[in-house]
Design an enzyme around this catalytic site. Sequence first.
Site, PDB file in Angstrom:
ATOM      1  N   HIS A  68     -17.312 -13.417  10.356  1.00  0.00           N
ATOM      2  CA  HIS A  68     -16.951 -14.379   9.303  1.00  0.00           C
ATOM      3  C   HIS A  68     -17.634 -15.734   9.527  1.00  0.00           C
ATOM      4  O   HIS A  68     -17.093 -16.780   9.148  1.00  0.00           O
ATOM      5  CB  HIS A  68     -15.431 -14.592   9.241  1.00  0.00           C
ATOM      6  CG  HIS A  68     -14.657 -13.341   8.985  1.00  0.00           C
ATOM      7  ND1 HIS A  68     -14.335 -12.898   7.724  1.00  0.00           N
ATOM      8  CD2 HIS A  68     -14.153 -12.407   9.842  1.00  0.00           C
ATOM      9  CE1 HIS A  68     -13.654 -11.768   7.796  1.00  0.00           C
ATOM     10  NE2 HIS A  68     -13.540 -11.441   9.084  1.00  0.00           N
ATOM     11  N   SER A  74     -44.994 -27.352   8.848  1.00  0.00           N
ATOM     12  CA  SER A  74     -44.799 -28.438   7.890  1.00  0.00           C
ATOM     13  C   SER A  74     -46.077 -29.229   7.706  1.00  0.00           C
ATOM     14  O   SER A  74     -46.857 -29.390   8.650  1.00  0.00           O
ATOM     15  CB  SER A  74     -43.678 -29.367   8.371  1.00  0.00           C
ATOM     16  OG  SER A  74     -43.581 -30.517   7.555  1.00  0.00           O
ATOM     17  N   LYS A  98     -43.419 -28.560  13.858  1.00  0.00           N
ATOM     18  CA  LYS A  98     -42.341 -27.746  13.283  1.00  0.00           C
ATOM     19  C   LYS A  98     -42.752 -26.272  13.247  1.00  0.00           C
ATOM     20  O   LYS A  98     -43.883 -25.936  12.902  1.00  0.00           O
ATOM     21  CB  LYS A  98     -42.018 -28.221  11.869  1.00  0.00           C
ATOM     22  CG  LYS A  98     -40.675 -27.744  11.345  1.00  0.00           C
ATOM     23  CD  LYS A  98     -40.315 -28.490  10.056  1.00  0.00           C
ATOM     24  CE  LYS A  98     -38.870 -28.232   9.645  1.00  0.00           C
ATOM     25  NZ  LYS A  98     -38.634 -26.848   9.293  1.00  0.00           N
ATOM     26  N   GLU A 110     -38.784 -15.087   6.196  1.00  0.00           N
ATOM     27  CA  GLU A 110     -38.777 -15.529   4.802  1.00  0.00           C
ATOM     28  C   GLU A 110     -39.547 -14.545   3.919  1.00  0.00           C
ATOM     29  O   GLU A 110     -39.132 -14.259   2.788  1.00  0.00           O
ATOM     30  CB  GLU A 110     -39.363 -16.934   4.704  1.00  0.00           C
ATOM     31  CG  GLU A 110     -38.446 -18.002   5.304  1.00  0.00           C
ATOM     32  CD  GLU A 110     -39.137 -19.341   5.488  1.00  0.00           C
ATOM     33  OE1 GLU A 110     -40.293 -19.484   5.027  1.00  0.00           O
ATOM     34  OE2 GLU A 110     -38.519 -20.243   6.089  1.00  0.00           O
TER      35      GLU A 110
END
Length: 467
Positions: free
Chosen positions: A186, A316, A322, A329
Amino acid sequence: MAEQEYRIESDTIGEVKIPKEALWGPQTERSRNNFQSGELMPLAIIRAFLHLKKAAAESNVEVGDEPAEKGQAIEEAIDQLLALSDEDLRKDFPLHVLQTGSGTQTNMNVNEVVANLANKLHPGLNILPNDDVNRGQSSNDTYPTAMNIVAVEAVDKLEPAIEHLIDELKVKQDKYWKTVKVGRTHLQDATPLTFGQEVSGYISALKHDLAYIQELKPSLYELAIGGTAVGTGLNAAPGMTEAIAGKLSEVYGHEFKVDTNKFWGLAHHSALSVMHGAFKTLANDMFKIAQDIRFLASGPRAGYGELNIPANEPGSSIMPGKVNPTQAEAVTMAVARVLGNDVTINFAASQGNFEMNVFKTVMIAAFLESADILAGTITGFADKMIHGLTVNEQRMDDLLENSLMTVTALSPKIGYHEAAVIAQTAQREGTTLKEAALKSGKVTEEQYDEWMDYMAMTNIDRTKPEE
């Protein structure tokens, strides 16, 4: 464009102006001008059609329904076309997926190209697209036959991608089988498990998905060829379709069969629909796996930070250093397309009006896209994310030490209620679980240290890695 760059041909509707050097004929040209939206017909379909037309020509000769010289000329022309690169083959097959839903124009595109090339190779034979190349066939049974053939090919390419990801995950499962971390249910802290155990769940999901696909695959071997226009087999010579199935089985290495209900084969595409349902199930599991990995790798300072992912490219254009979970994705975006394709296929499969389904072309295009993007993104995910994945054991240890749900191990000793009070006290006062347990007076330090065995909580001895 100058007039001499065109030739004039006629079909049953009238005259058509066709580019002079084009191998296609009037029906292809009409479709080329009438339907110009969406993607081009997948070349996998074209190649399946060519193999089917070759098998049909050979079979018609064998059963005495086609003159040998014409059959051989058709076969020769098809062999030349099959030898072409995709780029060169595309020049003769310019039609779009969004055409007539039976695929009639693509069937005729193949018939016309094969006939015209055969006539170039053998002047004087007068090979005709409908009478010779399409002998004993209809668009209504050839297109669904090609659909099933390319669907089987697509599954053939997807299966090893799934197996490859399973293999890469097994490496991580075995390496981190005893690396304990906090569990989560959860989206909240739960009892401990090992990262290897967590990965074993991914492996099991993928093994089940692969088994579903392999179990369903033989349903695609049932071919509609021989049904001709409405399923009755009008104009198909006896023995022709059985011979075609045998030849296609040799080409593709699968046991295609034609002893199936043709009325079903023309009007229903159940096998494609149910197989894509297995794709959807795989996609759902891939979404869960990719989502878990990218969340567990979130950070590196402000997220979960349990996993370290490979830096495949700068993350980035403005933030130096980054690293983003780009392979995850890609998987999740592919899943979005697969789920959309499943809606398309389910709706298309429902559109069998009377003796024929007229959503064939969009159905198989969606199916092929799903198989292709799943195979591609799963492979990329395996090679460029899972292969280089490592764990941040210190972060795992810190989160585990700070977890309140390890209090579950105290529950059998002091009771659920008293254990809950300890956890709530630690949360409310911002202390460690141990401090709250000792403060309660229900647990001694010696007992706490004995009972709070994280590895024992995982029941590691009762579980085993996926083989």
